[in-house]
Design an enzyme around this catalytic site. Structure first.
Site, short mmCIF file in Angstrom:
data_model
loop_
_atom_site.label_atom_id
_atom_site.label_comp_id
_atom_site.label_asym_id
_atom_site.label_seq_id
_atom_site.Cartn_x
_atom_site.Cartn_y
_atom_site.Cartn_z
N LYS A 37 24.18 -40.41 -28.89
CA LYS A 37 23.42 -39.29 -28.32
C LYS A 37 21.92 -39.48 -28.55
O LYS A 37 21.11 -39.04 -27.73
CB LYS A 37 23.92 -37.96 -28.91
CG LYS A 37 25.33 -37.62 -28.43
CD LYS A 37 25.40 -37.50 -26.90
CE LYS A 37 26.76 -37.07 -26.39
NZ LYS A 37 26.80 -36.89 -24.93
N PRO A 53 22.88 -29.72 -26.75
CA PRO A 53 23.60 -28.58 -27.32
C PRO A 53 24.15 -28.87 -28.71
O PRO A 53 24.49 -30.01 -29.04
CB PRO A 53 24.77 -28.36 -26.34
CG PRO A 53 24.54 -29.28 -25.19
CD PRO A 53 23.67 -30.37 -25.68
N TYR A 82 28.83 -41.63 -32.71
CA TYR A 82 28.61 -40.49 -31.80
C TYR A 82 27.15 -40.04 -31.88
O TYR A 82 26.48 -39.88 -30.84
CB TYR A 82 29.56 -39.33 -32.12
CG TYR A 82 29.30 -38.15 -31.20
CD1 TYR A 82 29.61 -38.25 -29.84
CD2 TYR A 82 28.70 -36.98 -31.66
CE1 TYR A 82 29.34 -37.19 -28.97
CE2 TYR A 82 28.44 -35.93 -30.80
CZ TYR A 82 28.75 -36.04 -29.45
OH TYR A 82 28.46 -35.01 -28.59
C1 8X3 Z 1 28.43 -31.81 -30.06
C2 8X3 Z 1 27.71 -31.16 -31.15
O1 8X3 Z 1 27.50 -30.89 -33.65
O2 8X3 Z 1 29.71 -31.37 -32.78
O3 8X3 Z 1 27.66 -32.78 -29.46
O4 8X3 Z 1 28.07 -33.09 -32.85
S1 8X3 Z 1 28.27 -31.66 -32.67
#
Ligand code: 8X3
Length: 260
Positions: A161, A187, A157
């Site tokens: 990103k 965010p 993940y």
């Molecule tokens: C979502 C923020 O901190 O849960 O993209 O990865 S976090």
């Protein structure tokens, strides 16, 4: 008091993943200034509650953004009044799982890469030539603080990103002089169904993420998207990192082995 008119109003906006809370908040924010909306969702039934609240022209694309052929066909056959996309909000994305990498489900990894990265790049690649030809447009990519700050269980993940952020910045390099803007919106913690999806329906675990604190809301994020998108055309927000005041970086971990 009425709000002043924004410096720039995107007339036609494509929002992917519109049946989620982010997508709905973005759609409502731009509907409030009269923008026409193209909304993608896999499940029309999930989009229906949002559609019932919108009083601007809306064109719905019921498709999975990971299905390249479906996206190509849908974008090639947009009705004339929706064909000139001023703003693309690449919002479709998800996290799946938070176990350590060595226990992760590889199917989850594939879905995250396919959705967060491959689909985002393909939609961008299909929309960009028209924007460049028209000499105007804006792509806002939903990245995350996870692209900058790794954390345990974040692995693919976080990496997906980081791709979004770096892809956005690289697009800027290619788009100088074209009039097309690109923004990586990053965010932190936002209270939505994000954690319920990540934890595959485990509501108790998902609720713990937001317990006893004050996360951002989807409307807060929508306000950021709106701000970046309605600035005058000479003003590009490259990266926009936002967090709740209650969140901050947690530092690096050190494993210690007591010496005997
Ligand atoms: C979502 C923020 O901190 O849960 O993209 O990865 S976090």
């Amino acid at each position: 008091m009425t709000n002043p008119a924004p410096a720039y109003t995107p007339r036609t906006i494509l929002i992917t993943g519109a049946s989620g809370e982010f997508g709905a908040a973005f759609a409502r924010r731009f509907a409030a200034i009269g923008s026409k909306l193209i909304l993608t969702a896999r499940d029309l039934a999930k989009l229906k509650p949002l559609l019932d609240t919108l009083s601007v022209p809306v064109h719905v694309l019921t498709l999975d953004v990971r299905d390249r052929k479906a996206v190509e066909e849908a974008l090639a056959t947009l009705p004339a009044e929706f064909a000139e996309i001023d703003l693309l909000v690449n919002n479709a994305g998800l996290a799946l799982g938070a176990d350590p990498a060595f226990k992760a489900n590889l199917d989850d990894w594939e879905v995250m890469i396919d959705t967060n990265d491959k689909a985002l790049a393909i939609v961008t690649g299909l929309v960009l030539p028209g924007m460049v030809a028209r000499g105007r447009g804006h792509i806002i990519n939903l990245s995350s603080v996870a692209g900058s700050y790794p954390y345990p269980g974040g692995h693919v993940y976080c990496a997906s990103k980081a791709f979004v952020t770096q892809f956005s910045l690289s697009l800027r390099a290619d788009l100088i002089g074209t009039g097309v803007r690109v923004t990586s919106l990053e965010p932190g913690m936002v209270q939505t169904g994000f954690s319920l999806v990540r934890f595959k329906g485990d509501a108790e675990r998902a609720a713990k993420v937001y317990a006893d604190t004050v996360p951002l809301t989807a409307e807060d994020v929508a306000e950021s998207v709106y701000w970046a998108a309605t600035l005058p055309p000479h003003f590009n927000v490259n990266r926009l990192e936002i967090m709740p005041t209650t969140q901050g970086p947690g530092g690096l971990a050190v494993h210690r082995t007591p010496q005997v």
